[in-house]
Design a protein around this motif. Structure first.
Motif, PDB file in Angstrom:
ATOM      1  N   LEU A  35       0.825  -1.201   0.000  1.00  0.00           N
ATOM      2  CA  LEU A  35       0.000   0.000   0.000  1.00  0.00           C
ATOM      3  C   LEU A  35       0.864   1.258   0.000  1.00  0.00           C
ATOM      4  O   LEU A  35       0.364   2.357   0.125  1.00  0.00           O
ATOM      5  N   ILE A 120      -2.579   6.407  17.775  1.00  0.00           N
ATOM      6  CA  ILE A 120      -3.232   6.338  16.460  1.00  0.00           C
ATOM      7  C   ILE A 120      -2.379   5.512  15.504  1.00  0.00           C
ATOM      8  O   ILE A 120      -2.885   4.697  14.725  1.00  0.00           O
ATOM      9  N   ILE A 124      -3.096   2.210  12.930  1.00  0.00           N
ATOM     10  CA  ILE A 124      -2.783   2.251  11.492  1.00  0.00           C
ATOM     11  C   ILE A 124      -1.797   1.136  11.137  1.00  0.00           C
ATOM     12  O   ILE A 124      -1.986   0.400  10.161  1.00  0.00           O
ATOM     13  N   ARG A 127      -3.478  -2.266  11.100  1.00  0.00           N
ATOM     14  CA  ARG A 127      -4.287  -2.540   9.900  1.00  0.00           C
ATOM     15  C   ARG A 127      -3.390  -2.823   8.695  1.00  0.00           C
ATOM     16  O   ARG A 127      -3.718  -3.649   7.846  1.00  0.00           O
ATOM     17  N   HIS A 128      -2.244  -2.136   8.623  1.00  0.00           N
ATOM     18  CA  HIS A 128      -1.299  -2.428   7.538  1.00  0.00           C
ATOM     19  C   HIS A 128      -0.702  -3.825   7.699  1.00  0.00           C
ATOM     20  O   HIS A 128      -0.500  -4.539   6.711  1.00  0.00           O
ATOM     21  N   VAL A 130      -2.146  -6.396   9.129  1.00  0.00           N
ATOM     22  CA  VAL A 130      -3.189  -7.357   8.741  1.00  0.00           C
ATOM     23  C   VAL A 130      -3.269  -7.449   7.217  1.00  0.00           C
ATOM     24  O   VAL A 130      -3.341  -8.552   6.646  1.00  0.00           O
ATOM     25  N   ALA A 131      -3.236  -6.303   6.558  1.00  0.00           N
ATOM     26  CA  ALA A 131      -3.315  -6.303   5.083  1.00  0.00           C
ATOM     27  C   ALA A 131      -2.133  -7.066   4.491  1.00  0.00           C
ATOM     28  O   ALA A 131      -2.296  -7.864   3.558  1.00  0.00           O
ATOM     29  N   GLU A 134      -2.528 -10.842   5.218  1.00  0.00           N
ATOM     30  CA  GLU A 134      -3.554 -11.469   4.369  1.00  0.00           C
ATOM     31  C   GLU A 134      -3.022 -11.668   2.948  1.00  0.00           C
ATOM     32  O   GLU A 134      -3.307 -12.667   2.296  1.00  0.00           O
TER      33      GLU A 134
END
Lengths: 146, 275
Positions: A35, A120, A124, A127-128, A130-131, A134
């Motif tokens: 990303l 925060i 973030i 979530r990165h 996890v991405a 996956e």
């Protein structure tokens, strides 16, 4: 101050197969930084590598040059330029195959606002992770990341 | 003695013929304002949709208010125009059987979900939108907001394969941030018999406006969470798995593909709700 985000995923493939891919920076970094942006800088005399790796988060680019040490079943990196952070990737056994765990520690400056920013940042970063996990799982189980 | 015939409460036919393009055209500006201003919605990827009937498969979010469904209807009907290939969504009977609301939903292209309805609609040349996870996914706990929860349901795969249409996955984030779901309510639904009598499979504890703490999900005022939606490239089950697919493999592949995309979309979130 520092904060750590830790995430895991179960990959239904043998541990050695998973470890080989998950600890290969040439495969893992493009997945984790999918990303953002990444670039191979070079291989050092001791076999370790340097990469530029950034996550694009809204208006800012978090990351910088990282020093990567790969020794299956683990991979670690430490920032040498840019956002001060470190990463640990570890592959362990699981009844269904292997568990890949990623832990990213980020250090940000400041007191109250610095602590708020770190809080925060942990969400973030999580979530990165996890991405990235996956993508890695899909790559290993189905052959190619989407 | 003659039986008294009770007139149907529904005046709009349940099918492609019930969809009203002019009605949709009138409603679109209001929906657009709501989603643009309130949910700051972003939808990408319609260029992946082939010009043939397809089965859109989405992850369902937002409890009973399902803002992602309305956003998809809005985006689809503006991208392909209301006169283009009609989009028909399969809705739970709780929606389609409700007086007035059921009629409005049918005019917008919703039909009551049933074993053969989707196939009939696909055969009529329309695109179909399904949410395999249904209420179980729409009421999944907030902690699982960025997880695909299809609950092992594979009917959509058989539908697409038998009808010879491609699956176009659609993933969305933010919808499950419009309501707080505290637990997984499947055991409660089973204990209360809701799964047998009402086909409601999940009754979790929810926290929403104006209901506050409530068992189950009633239509609520959604929190103004930023919603991001991504339409993915089509998956051709016939091409990938042949005439006799291993449904477990196909299920794993489709849900895995969607999970990868959903997690990538979720990684764009800076702060939940704010976006």
């Amino acid at each position: 101050m520092a904060t750590t985000a830790t995430e895991s995923v179960v990959v239904r493939r043998p541990l050695d197969v998973v470890a080989k891919v998950a600890t290969d920076p040439g495969v893992l970094l493009p997945l984790v930084a999918g990303l953002g942006r990444f670039r191979f800088i070079g291989r050092l005399d001791d076999g370790t590598e340097e990469w530029d790796m950034f996550l694009d988060i809204g208006a800012i680019h978090v990351g910088g040059r990282v020093h990567v040490v790969s020794a299956a079943p683990t991979l670690t990196w430490q920032s040498v330029r840019g956002t001060r952070h470190s990463m640990l990737v570890e592959v362990t056994e699981h009844p269904d195959g292997a568990t890949v765990t990623m832990a990213m520690t980020v250090e940000l400056g400041g007191l109250v606002l610095g602590r708020l920013a770190e809080r925060i940042a942990r969400g973030i970063a999580g979530r990165h992770l996890v991405a990235g996990l996956e993508q890695l799982r899909h790559h290993l189980e189905f052959g190619s990341p989407r | 003695m003659a039986l008294v015939r009770v007139p149907s409460l529904h005046r709009v036919p349940d099918g492609v013929e019930g969809r009203d393009p002019e009605y949709i055209r009138r409603i679109l500006p209001r929906l657009w304002l709501a989603f643009e201003l309130y949910f700051r919605a972003e939808v990408d990827g319609f260029e992946h949709v082939p010009d043939e009937p397809v089965l859109f498969v989405g992850n369902h979010s937002g409890g009973a208010s399902v803002p992602d469904t309305w956003l998809f209807l809005l985006a689809y009907n503006t991208y392909f125009t209301v006169e283009g290939r009609p989009l028909i969504g399969l809705a739970h009977r709780v929606i389609t059987d409700t007086p007035l609301i059921g009629d409005l939903a049918r005019k917008f292209g919703m039909v009551k979900a049933g074993p053969h309805r989707a196939r009939e609609v696909l055969d009529q040349g329309a695109n179909v939108l399904v949410y395999p996870g249904g209420d179980v996914e729409a009421l999944r706990p907030t902690r699982d907001r960025n997880r695909i929860v299809f609950d092992g349901r594979k009917g959509f795969l058989k539908l697409a394969h038998d009808a010879g249409v491609k699956i176009v996955p659609v993933v969305a984030t933010g919808g499950q941030e419009t309501v707080l779901v505290l637990n997984d309510g499947r055991a409660t639904a089973k204990a209360l018999g809701f799964d047998r009598f009402l086909r409601i499979k999940s009754v979790p504890l929810t926290l929403s406006i104006p209901w506050g703490l409530l068992p189950g999900g009633l239509p609520h005022l959604p929190l103004p969470a930023k919603i991001r939606m991504q339409v993915l490239p089509p998956i051709d089950l016939q091409e990938r798995y042949g005439d006799e697919p291993d449904w477990d493999d196909a299920y794993d592949y489709v849900t895995s593909t969607m999970q990868v995309a959903l997690s990538a979309l979720a990684a764009r979130t800076i702060l939940p709700v704010l976006g």
